[in-house]
Scaffold this active site. Structure first.
Site, PDB file in Angstrom:
ATOM      1  N   HIS A 167      -6.148  -7.619  -3.831  1.00 31.68           N
ATOM      2  CA  HIS A 167      -6.727  -6.685  -2.856  1.00 31.68           C
ATOM      3  C   HIS A 167      -6.153  -5.300  -3.151  1.00 31.68           C
ATOM      4  O   HIS A 167      -4.943  -5.138  -3.297  1.00 31.68           O
ATOM      5  CB  HIS A 167      -6.369  -7.135  -1.446  1.00 31.68           C
ATOM      6  CG  HIS A 167      -6.639  -6.096  -0.416  1.00 31.68           C
ATOM      7  ND1 HIS A 167      -7.848  -5.442  -0.335  1.00 31.68           N
ATOM      8  CD2 HIS A 167      -5.863  -5.587   0.568  1.00 31.68           C
ATOM      9  CE1 HIS A 167      -7.799  -4.577   0.663  1.00 31.68           C
ATOM     10  NE2 HIS A 167      -6.608  -4.638   1.229  1.00 31.68           N
ATOM     11  N   CYS A 169      -9.286  -7.667   5.435  1.00 31.14           N
ATOM     12  CA  CYS A 169      -9.264  -7.514   3.969  1.00 31.14           C
ATOM     13  C   CYS A 169      -9.336  -8.861   3.248  1.00 31.14           C
ATOM     14  O   CYS A 169      -9.683  -8.919   2.075  1.00 31.14           O
ATOM     15  CB  CYS A 169      -8.002  -6.776   3.533  1.00 31.14           C
ATOM     16  SG  CYS A 169      -7.813  -5.195   4.350  1.00 31.14           S
ATOM     17  N   ASN A 188      -8.731   1.793  -0.252  1.00 30.16           N
ATOM     18  CA  ASN A 188      -8.742   0.433   0.274  1.00 30.16           C
ATOM     19  C   ASN A 188     -10.104   0.185   0.933  1.00 30.16           C
ATOM     20  O   ASN A 188     -10.403   0.765   1.969  1.00 30.16           O
ATOM     21  CB  ASN A 188      -7.604   0.306   1.295  1.00 30.16           C
ATOM     22  CG  ASN A 188      -7.507  -1.078   1.901  1.00 30.16           C
ATOM     23  OD1 ASN A 188      -8.433  -1.881   1.814  1.00 30.16           O
ATOM     24  ND2 ASN A 188      -6.378  -1.357   2.519  1.00 30.16           N
TER      25      ASN A 188
HETATM   26  N1  ACO Z   1       0.235  13.275   4.622  1.00 32.57           N
HETATM   27  C1  ACO Z   1       1.449  13.839   4.763  1.00 32.57           C
HETATM   28  N2  ACO Z   1       2.438  13.284   5.470  1.00 32.57           N
HETATM   29  C2  ACO Z   1       2.197  12.092   6.053  1.00 32.57           C
HETATM   30  C3  ACO Z   1       0.950  11.456   5.941  1.00 32.57           C
HETATM   31  C4  ACO Z   1      -0.041  12.104   5.191  1.00 32.57           C
HETATM   32  N3  ACO Z   1      -1.279  11.558   5.021  1.00 32.57           N
HETATM   33  N4  ACO Z   1       1.012  10.291   6.633  1.00 32.57           N
HETATM   34  C5  ACO Z   1       2.240  10.207   7.140  1.00 32.57           C
HETATM   35  N5  ACO Z   1       2.963  11.292   6.809  1.00 32.57           N
HETATM   36  C6  ACO Z   1       4.329  11.623   7.169  1.00 32.57           C
HETATM   37  C7  ACO Z   1       4.801  10.894   8.396  1.00 32.57           C
HETATM   38  O1  ACO Z   1       4.360  11.555   9.562  1.00 32.57           O
HETATM   39  C8  ACO Z   1       6.289  10.929   8.210  1.00 32.57           C
HETATM   40  O2  ACO Z   1       6.761  12.207   8.599  1.00 32.57           O
HETATM   41  P1  ACO Z   1       8.153  12.345   9.400  1.00 32.57           P
HETATM   42  O3  ACO Z   1       9.188  11.831   8.454  1.00 32.57           O
HETATM   43  O4  ACO Z   1       8.205  13.806   9.648  1.00 32.57           O
HETATM   44  O5  ACO Z   1       7.983  11.505  10.604  1.00 32.57           O
HETATM   45  C9  ACO Z   1       6.466  10.823   6.694  1.00 32.57           C
HETATM   46  O6  ACO Z   1       5.206  11.203   6.125  1.00 32.57           O
HETATM   47  C10 ACO Z   1       6.816   9.426   6.254  1.00 32.57           C
HETATM   48  O7  ACO Z   1       5.939   8.535   6.926  1.00 32.57           O
HETATM   49  P2  ACO Z   1       5.973   7.007   6.648  1.00 32.57           P
HETATM   50  O8  ACO Z   1       4.924   6.338   7.483  1.00 32.57           O
HETATM   51  O9  ACO Z   1       7.363   6.510   6.757  1.00 32.57           O
HETATM   52  O10 ACO Z   1       5.515   7.024   5.115  1.00 32.57           O
HETATM   53  P3  ACO Z   1       5.523   5.847   4.089  1.00 32.57           P
HETATM   54  O11 ACO Z   1       6.308   6.241   2.919  1.00 32.57           O
HETATM   55  O12 ACO Z   1       5.824   4.532   4.740  1.00 32.57           O
HETATM   56  O13 ACO Z   1       4.010   5.837   3.633  1.00 32.57           O
HETATM   57  C11 ACO Z   1       2.014   4.554   4.040  1.00 32.57           C
HETATM   58  C12 ACO Z   1       2.976   5.596   4.577  1.00 32.57           C
HETATM   59  C13 ACO Z   1       1.360   5.095   2.777  1.00 32.57           C
HETATM   60  C14 ACO Z   1       0.934   4.285   5.082  1.00 32.57           C
HETATM   61  C15 ACO Z   1       2.818   3.277   3.719  1.00 32.57           C
HETATM   62  O14 ACO Z   1       3.559   2.851   4.834  1.00 32.57           O
HETATM   63  C16 ACO Z   1       1.929   2.155   3.284  1.00 32.57           C
HETATM   64  O15 ACO Z   1       1.453   2.137   2.182  1.00 32.57           O
HETATM   65  N6  ACO Z   1       1.730   1.145   4.147  1.00 32.57           N
HETATM   66  C17 ACO Z   1       0.805   0.072   3.891  1.00 32.57           C
HETATM   67  C18 ACO Z   1      -0.439   0.388   4.618  1.00 32.57           C
HETATM   68  C19 ACO Z   1      -1.685  -0.187   4.020  1.00 32.57           C
HETATM   69  O16 ACO Z   1      -1.871  -0.275   2.826  1.00 32.57           O
HETATM   70  N7  ACO Z   1      -2.565  -0.553   4.905  1.00 32.57           N
HETATM   71  C20 ACO Z   1      -3.847  -1.006   4.527  1.00 32.57           C
HETATM   72  C21 ACO Z   1      -4.349  -2.087   5.406  1.00 32.57           C
HETATM   73  S1  ACO Z   1      -3.463  -3.588   5.131  1.00 32.57           S
HETATM   74  C22 ACO Z   1      -3.754  -3.954   3.586  1.00 32.57           C
HETATM   75  O17 ACO Z   1      -4.818  -3.726   3.108  1.00 32.57           O
HETATM   76  C23 ACO Z   1      -2.675  -4.570   2.832  1.00 32.57           C
END
Ligand code: ACO
Length: 324
Positions: free
Chosen positions: A251, A112, A281
């Site tokens: 970003h 990114c 993204n």
């Molecule tokens: N739909 C429904 N439920 C979901 C989904 C989905 N798409 N994805 C995950 N879940 C569930 C998980 O399985 C978990 O269930 P559980 O509690 O039964 O195990 C629950 O939701 C919570 O999961 P978490 O991973 O803890 O959710 P979180 O609130 O952390 O959100 C997310 C996940 C959106 C990926 C977050 O961690 C995030 O924004 N991370 C940054 C990732 C990112 O932006 N990456 C891009 C590349 S790097 C960059 O560009 C900066």
């Protein structure tokens, strides 16, 4: 000052894939995706929309704004992690499509962060030879590199490309400085294998295939803190405060990362350009697409100080300041 942006362009695939569409193939919901990421309906490439096609169209927009033709280009650098081939580079395909016969061309990989790294590289070329005209592009078709059964990742990313033409200009405008970092120790938080090895000795164990794998929660924590520190460090280096920045183009990872960053740096929200809802993204393409939209929407005027910040696989991250 020196290195200025003479023109910008961007290109998005035609097809939108909404969260509701994803509800049909995954155990997810529009409500979950929007509340966790702010993303609504990213663009996904269809036929004839390979990474280089998007990159070429973005480049045409930038050339047009700069009032230039492709044969005036000296160098083409494409930041991408999703070219349709490993070799030749995406940049060589762009060179061919544009007919930029004078330019040499190559890709860089900083995930990114790639576009800002390319901008910094372009500045160094122009400092060495102010006559050079450089096309830099961030372009991705990451939909081709998603595990569409993994709801943790495939809901986040979209395809697109953004471009800028760099040249030299006397006066106050120009590239100011960057503050970049990488930490290969944390590679495992966000990665993508190449194809399986044909050399048995060089097989990588646990190769899940050619798609993005991510530890979302860990990435979230690192992304916010790393971008905050990079921005603070750059502002200190350049002896300016956030108040003198006219526009922040981060970003576009997801809205919660952006809101956290905005809060920590105490930036007025109206100074931050955000389009993550529409495109998701788009990795290396996210900053140049946002830059092009900001420019075309009249959000950027001559003399404005613009701050960019980024974070991505590698890990790589950083911040850049320019005066328009
Ligand atoms: N739909 C429904 N439920 C979901 C989904 C989905 N798409 N994805 C995950 N879940 C569930 C998980 O399985 C978990 O269930 P559980 O509690 O039964 O195990 C629950 O939701 C919570 O999961 P978490 O991973 O803890 O959710 P979180 O609130 O952390 O959100 C997310 C996940 C959106 C990926 C977050 O961690 C995030 O924004 N991370 C940054 C990732 C990112 O932006 N990456 C891009 C590349 S790097 C960059 O560009 C900066």
């Amino acid at each position: 000052m020196g290195t200025v942006i003479l023109g910008t362009g961007s290109c998005l695939p035609v097809k939108r894939v909404s969260n509701h569409d994803l509800e049909g193939i995954l155990d997810t919901s529009d409500e979950w995706i929007q509340s966790r990421t702010g993303i609504k309906a990213p663009r996904i490439s269809g036929k004839g929309e390979q990474t280089y096609n998007l990159a070429t169209e973005a480049a045409r927009g930038a050339l047009d704004m700069a009032g230039m033709t492709a044969d005036q280009l000296d160098i083409i650098v494409v930041a991408t992690i999703s070219s349709h081939m490993l070799m030749p580079s995406c940049a060589c395909f762009v060179q061919k499509e544009l007919g930029a016969t004078k330019a040499f061309a190559y890709d860089i990989n900083a995930a990114c962060s790639g576009f800002l790294y390319a901008l910094d590289l372009g500045d160094k070329y122009i400092r060495a030879d102010p006559t050079k005209k450089i096309l830099i592009i961030g372009a991705e078709a990451l939909s081709a590199r998603m595990n569409w059964a993994d709801r943790n990742t495939c809901i986040l990313f979209g395809d697109g490309a953004g471009a800028a033409i760099l040249g030299h200009q006397q006066g106050e405008s120009g590239y100011i400085n960057s503050n970049f970092f990488s930490d290969g120790n944390l590679w495992h938080l966000l990665y993508m294998h190449t194809a399986t090895s044909n050399n048995a000795e060089l097989c990588v164990e646990d190769n899940p295939g050619v798609h993005v794998v991510m530890e979302g929660r860990e990435i979230f924590k690192y992304a916010v803190k790393a971008m905050e520190d990079a921005v603070r460090g750059l502002l200190i280096k350049e002896k300016i405060t956030i108040d003198s920045v006219n526009l922040v183009i981060p970003h576009q990872a997801n809205i919660r990362i952006l809101n956290n960053l905005i809060e920590r740096l105490e930036i007025p929200k109206e100074k931050v350009f955000i389009n993550v809802a529409e495109y998701g993204n788009t990795s290396a393409a996210s900053i140049p697409i946002a830059l092009d939209e900001a420019k075309r929407e009249g959000r950027i005027s001559t003399g404005d100080t613009i701050l960019f910040c980024t974070f991505g696989g590698g890990l790589t991250w950083g911040a850049t300041l320019i005066k328009w």
